[in-house]
Design a protein around this motif. Structure first.
Motif, PDB file in Angstrom:
ATOM      1  N   VAL A  43       0.847  -1.195   0.000  1.00  0.00           N
ATOM      2  CA  VAL A  43       0.000   0.000   0.000  1.00  0.00           C
ATOM      3  C   VAL A  43       0.880   1.241   0.000  1.00  0.00           C
ATOM      4  O   VAL A  43       1.838   1.335   0.773  1.00  0.00           O
ATOM      5  CB  VAL A  43      -0.927   0.026   1.238  1.00  0.00           C
ATOM      6  CG1 VAL A  43      -1.827   1.261   1.200  1.00  0.00           C
ATOM      7  CG2 VAL A  43      -1.765  -1.243   1.322  1.00  0.00           C
ATOM      8  N   ASN A  44       0.571   2.170  -0.878  1.00  0.00           N
ATOM      9  CA  ASN A  44       1.158   3.509  -0.831  1.00  0.00           C
ATOM     10  C   ASN A  44       0.153   4.402  -0.121  1.00  0.00           C
ATOM     11  O   ASN A  44      -0.837   4.850  -0.712  1.00  0.00           O
ATOM     12  CB  ASN A  44       1.443   4.018  -2.245  1.00  0.00           C
ATOM     13  CG  ASN A  44       2.151   5.356  -2.253  1.00  0.00           C
ATOM     14  OD1 ASN A  44       1.919   6.221  -1.403  1.00  0.00           O
ATOM     15  ND2 ASN A  44       3.034   5.561  -3.223  1.00  0.00           N
ATOM     16  N   SER A  45       0.384   4.643   1.159  1.00  0.00           N
ATOM     17  CA  SER A  45      -0.593   5.365   1.981  1.00  0.00           C
ATOM     18  C   SER A  45      -0.807   6.796   1.515  1.00  0.00           C
ATOM     19  O   SER A  45      -1.930   7.319   1.570  1.00  0.00           O
ATOM     20  CB  SER A  45      -0.157   5.355   3.446  1.00  0.00           C
ATOM     21  OG  SER A  45      -0.038   4.042   3.933  1.00  0.00           O
ATOM     22  N   GLU A  46       0.262   7.439   1.050  1.00  0.00           N
ATOM     23  CA  GLU A  46       0.140   8.831   0.614  1.00  0.00           C
ATOM     24  C   GLU A  46      -0.778   8.960  -0.598  1.00  0.00           C
ATOM     25  O   GLU A  46      -1.620   9.851  -0.663  1.00  0.00           O
ATOM     26  CB  GLU A  46       1.520   9.399   0.295  1.00  0.00           C
ATOM     27  CG  GLU A  46       2.434   9.522   1.509  1.00  0.00           C
ATOM     28  CD  GLU A  46       3.785  10.109   1.135  1.00  0.00           C
ATOM     29  OE1 GLU A  46       3.994  10.432  -0.062  1.00  0.00           O
ATOM     30  OE2 GLU A  46       4.638  10.245   2.033  1.00  0.00           O
ATOM     31  N   LYS A  47      -0.613   8.069  -1.551  1.00  0.00           N
ATOM     32  CA  LYS A  47      -1.440   8.118  -2.766  1.00  0.00           C
ATOM     33  C   LYS A  47      -2.702   7.272  -2.653  1.00  0.00           C
ATOM     34  O   LYS A  47      -3.527   7.280  -3.567  1.00  0.00           O
ATOM     35  CB  LYS A  47      -0.621   7.644  -3.973  1.00  0.00           C
ATOM     36  CG  LYS A  47       0.570   8.534  -4.294  1.00  0.00           C
ATOM     37  CD  LYS A  47       1.299   8.022  -5.541  1.00  0.00           C
ATOM     38  CE  LYS A  47       2.460   8.913  -5.910  1.00  0.00           C
ATOM     39  NZ  LYS A  47       3.177   8.411  -7.130  1.00  0.00           N
ATOM     40  N   ARG A  48      -2.804   6.519  -1.545  1.00  0.00           N
ATOM     41  CA  ARG A  48      -3.934   5.620  -1.320  1.00  0.00           C
ATOM     42  C   ARG A  48      -4.066   4.636  -2.485  1.00  0.00           C
ATOM     43  O   ARG A  48      -5.148   4.401  -3.017  1.00  0.00           O
ATOM     44  CB  ARG A  48      -5.224   6.419  -1.127  1.00  0.00           C
ATOM     45  CG  ARG A  48      -5.165   7.384   0.053  1.00  0.00           C
ATOM     46  CD  ARG A  48      -6.470   8.105   0.245  1.00  0.00           C
ATOM     47  NE  ARG A  48      -7.530   7.178   0.662  1.00  0.00           N
ATOM     48  CZ  ARG A  48      -8.790   7.569   0.885  1.00  0.00           C
ATOM     49  NH1 ARG A  48      -9.136   8.831   0.714  1.00  0.00           N
ATOM     50  NH2 ARG A  48      -9.686   6.678   1.252  1.00  0.00           N
ATOM     51  N   GLU A  49      -2.927   4.061  -2.858  1.00  0.00           N
ATOM     52  CA  GLU A  49      -2.884   3.095  -3.952  1.00  0.00           C
ATOM     53  C   GLU A  49      -2.453   1.732  -3.422  1.00  0.00           C
ATOM     54  O   GLU A  49      -1.581   1.638  -2.555  1.00  0.00           O
ATOM     55  CB  GLU A  49      -1.918   3.562  -5.044  1.00  0.00           C
ATOM     56  CG  GLU A  49      -2.387   4.799  -5.783  1.00  0.00           C
ATOM     57  CD  GLU A  49      -1.365   5.296  -6.801  1.00  0.00           C
ATOM     58  OE1 GLU A  49      -1.756   6.068  -7.696  1.00  0.00           O
ATOM     59  OE2 GLU A  49      -0.182   4.914  -6.684  1.00  0.00           O
ATOM     60  N   PHE A  50      -3.066   0.688  -3.976  1.00  0.00           N
ATOM     61  CA  PHE A  50      -2.738  -0.683  -3.614  1.00  0.00           C
ATOM     62  C   PHE A  50      -2.065  -1.353  -4.814  1.00  0.00           C
ATOM     63  O   PHE A  50      -2.450  -1.114  -5.962  1.00  0.00           O
ATOM     64  CB  PHE A  50      -4.004  -1.459  -3.232  1.00  0.00           C
ATOM     65  CG  PHE A  50      -4.722  -0.913  -2.042  1.00  0.00           C
ATOM     66  CD1 PHE A  50      -4.491  -1.435  -0.776  1.00  0.00           C
ATOM     67  CD2 PHE A  50      -5.640   0.119  -2.179  1.00  0.00           C
ATOM     68  CE1 PHE A  50      -5.152  -0.929   0.328  1.00  0.00           C
ATOM     69  CE2 PHE A  50      -6.310   0.629  -1.079  1.00  0.00           C
ATOM     70  CZ  PHE A  50      -6.071   0.110   0.182  1.00  0.00           C
ATOM     71  N   ASN A 109      -8.469  -6.116  -2.849  1.00  0.00           N
ATOM     72  CA  ASN A 109      -8.520  -4.707  -3.243  1.00  0.00           C
ATOM     73  C   ASN A 109      -8.414  -4.612  -4.761  1.00  0.00           C
ATOM     74  O   ASN A 109      -7.907  -5.523  -5.421  1.00  0.00           O
ATOM     75  CB  ASN A 109      -7.354  -3.922  -2.615  1.00  0.00           C
ATOM     76  CG  ASN A 109      -7.430  -3.865  -1.113  1.00  0.00           C
ATOM     77  OD1 ASN A 109      -8.374  -3.324  -0.554  1.00  0.00           O
ATOM     78  ND2 ASN A 109      -6.428  -4.424  -0.447  1.00  0.00           N
ATOM     79  N   TYR A 115      -6.299  -3.010  -7.543  1.00  0.00           N
ATOM     80  CA  TYR A 115      -4.918  -2.574  -7.544  1.00  0.00           C
ATOM     81  C   TYR A 115      -4.648  -1.529  -8.620  1.00  0.00           C
ATOM     82  O   TYR A 115      -5.350  -1.444  -9.633  1.00  0.00           O
ATOM     83  CB  TYR A 115      -3.990  -3.779  -7.774  1.00  0.00           C
ATOM     84  CG  TYR A 115      -4.072  -4.820  -6.691  1.00  0.00           C
ATOM     85  CD1 TYR A 115      -3.760  -4.511  -5.373  1.00  0.00           C
ATOM     86  CD2 TYR A 115      -4.448  -6.129  -6.992  1.00  0.00           C
ATOM     87  CE1 TYR A 115      -3.827  -5.479  -4.380  1.00  0.00           C
ATOM     88  CE2 TYR A 115      -4.520  -7.104  -6.008  1.00  0.00           C
ATOM     89  CZ  TYR A 115      -4.211  -6.773  -4.698  1.00  0.00           C
ATOM     90  OH  TYR A 115      -4.281  -7.723  -3.727  1.00  0.00           O
ATOM     91  N   THR A 116      -3.600  -0.778  -8.373  1.00  0.00           N
ATOM     92  CA  THR A 116      -3.053   0.134  -9.373  1.00  0.00           C
ATOM     93  C   THR A 116      -1.980  -0.628 -10.146  1.00  0.00           C
ATOM     94  O   THR A 116      -1.137  -1.287  -9.532  1.00  0.00           O
ATOM     95  CB  THR A 116      -2.427   1.369  -8.697  1.00  0.00           C
ATOM     96  OG1 THR A 116      -3.435   2.061  -7.967  1.00  0.00           O
ATOM     97  CG2 THR A 116      -1.811   2.301  -9.741  1.00  0.00           C
TER      98      THR A 116
END
Length: 492
Positions: A300-307, A352, A354-355
């Motif tokens: 998870v990239n918490s800053e961009k809210r990307e999984f 989830n 995903y990106t």
């Protein structure tokens, strides 16, 4: 209007696919469809026959998806009933037929009123219009290369040696030439020509196979450990991540070999564990093992809210050296294609959405380079090709095939590793949760596979290769040439 021929043709072609029935069928199974299509008189008749052929082909090829969608996934994630899964399978097959309609479109150009049809033009039109359809299967959000004609020959090592020059499309074209000749040769000569051509091809395949050199495991080879975890999906998708760790902890304690790299499957855990106590324990295990690790779990990239669906590369000190984020995601399970249209199918989401990743990451191991791809990315040749262009000297795929109760599914998935190995002349290793875990040499020979649905580890010696094949360098040009030829033989 004879609609049985395209249905029979599609079923026979599907039965030739890996893990189904007999690969031998592929040399004549497409011929009834080609014959029927060429003898159609009206536009809608040709359209219907393309639909019937492609739907029966994909249905027969992917029948193993029925228990996955109607039973296995609903029982684990409990978000939809089984009958919805079956209806979704029927819709999925319908979507997968879309690339084949290029055959119908080109056919409308070919069968124009002024057309003078002859044997030669029928053969070349049929070969390249169908080849165009298989090329289109690699593009778009619904891209999926299962059911390609070349898949049937994944164990025919001699035939596979065309792949470093043309990719699998070259093998498809060979199959289509044989089918087209059988379809359009005068009936009285059909059996004779079929026996001569197919017999000659198998003789060539045998000779080439026997002449291929053995692989020399030289001093540059790296020793790789693989671990097939065999963790049930019910445990993997439970809320308690410690359950998944307990399933692999015994192996981590017992494995003391002196390999250079340990590879674990995709989704060993189904959530990001980097900030957890489990990950700290794993880092200590890495240090004790004194080897680099590949382990798969979402990040998870918490800053961009990307999984992301990720493969993490840990060095001997337990530190994260690189993270590869899966580039080619599975529609509906990992991302929602055309959200405005298919929003209603969001219940297929496993964990989830995903990106997609955007970097073809190359990893360093003792001054050698390799890359790892995730699960069904092996279905897309450009993934392996781009890794090799970036310097990868051997290729790895990690997978979670625990959803599949039928071995046919596992065989079809593993067969793609064979094609990717030969196309790029790279040793290919696949490591799966329940199987198939194995190693394929650069000529497409399956060196070893581990028993499926078994908790087991093994060591493989991996030769290092550096040369790029013609296909690796020029695949895009080959694709364009075939599409041009498909249009050309439809017009001239």
């Amino acid at each position: 209007m004879n609609i049985l021929l395209p249905i029979i043709s599609g079923i026979l072609t599907g039965l030739a696919m890996p893990g189904n029935l007999f690969s031998f069928l592929i040399w004549f199974s497409v011929a009834p469809f080609l014959y029927s299509f060429s003898h159609s008189k009206r536009t809608l008749e040709r359209l219907l026959k393309v639909f019937l052929y492609s739907y029966s082909l994909m249905f027969t090829t992917l029948w193993w998806e029925i228990p996955v969608l109607s039973k296995n996934i609903p029982e684990v994630i409990n978000t939809f009933p089984g009958y919805i899964g079956f209806l979704s399978f029927l819709l999925m097959v319908l979507i997968l037929t879309l690339p084949y309609y290029i055959i119908w479109f080109l056919g409308e150009l070919y069968f124009r009123k002024s057309r003078v049809v002859n044997f030669k033009s029928q053969v070349f039109f049929s070969v390249f219009s169908y080849a165009a359809a298989e090329i289109l299967k690699e593009f778009g959000d619904f891209a999926f290369t299962g059911g390609n004609l070349s898949d049937a020959l994944y164990q025919h090592i001699g035939f596979l040696q065309v792949l470093p020059f043309t990719g699998t499309i070259g093998l498809t074209i060979l199959i289509l030439f044989v089918n087209s000749i059988i379809a359009f040769i005068p009936e009285r000569e059909r059996v004779k020509y079929a026996v001569i051509i197919i017999g000659s091809l198998y003789l060539v395949n045998f000779v080439i196979t026997e002449k291929l050199p053995l692989i020399n495991i030289n001093k540059n080879a790296v020793k790789v450990s693989v671990f097939q975890t065999n963790v049930p999906q019910e445990i993997k998708y439970s809320d308690n991540t410690w359950n998944s760790y307990v399933e692999i902890s015994n192996y981590l304690q017992e494995n003391n070999d002196k390999s250079d790299l340990l590879i674990l499957p995709e989704a060993v855990f189904i959530k990001d564990i980097r900030s957890s106590e489990i990950f700290r324990i794993i880092q200590e295990a890495v240090k004790i093992s004194n080897k680099n690790w590949i382990i798969g779990f979402p990040t998870v990239n918490s800053e961009k809210r990307e999984f992301y669906n990720s493969a993490l590369y840990l060095n001997k000190n337990g530190q994260i050296e690189e993270i590869y984020n899966k580039i080619r995601l599975m529609p509906f399970a990992e991302f929602l294609p055309y959200e405005n249209i298919f929003r209603v199918f969001s219940f297929f989401k496993l964990v989830n959405y995903y990106t997609p990743g955007n970097k073809y990451t190359v990893l360093n191991l003792k001054d050698n380079k390799f890359s790892v791809q995730i699960c069904f990315e092996t279905y897309f040749p450009e993934i392996s090709r781009n890794f090799v262009k970036n310097g990868a000297q051997f290729l790895v795929a990690i997978s979670n095939d625990g959803w599949f109760s039928q071995k046919t599914a596992l065989i079809q998935h593993f067969s793609k590793s064979v094609f990717r190995a030969v196309e790029n002349r790279r040793t290919f290793i696949q490591v799966s949760n329940t199987g198939i875990t194995g190693i394929v040499d650069k000529y497409g020979r399956i060196v070893e596979t581990l028993p499926t649905k078994t908790y087991i580890g093994q060591n493989f010696y991996v030769p290092i290769e550096s040369k790029e094949t013609f296909y690796t360098k020029y695949a895009d040009i080959i694709t364009v040439i075939i599409l041009i030829l498909a249009l050309t033989f439809s017009l001239i």
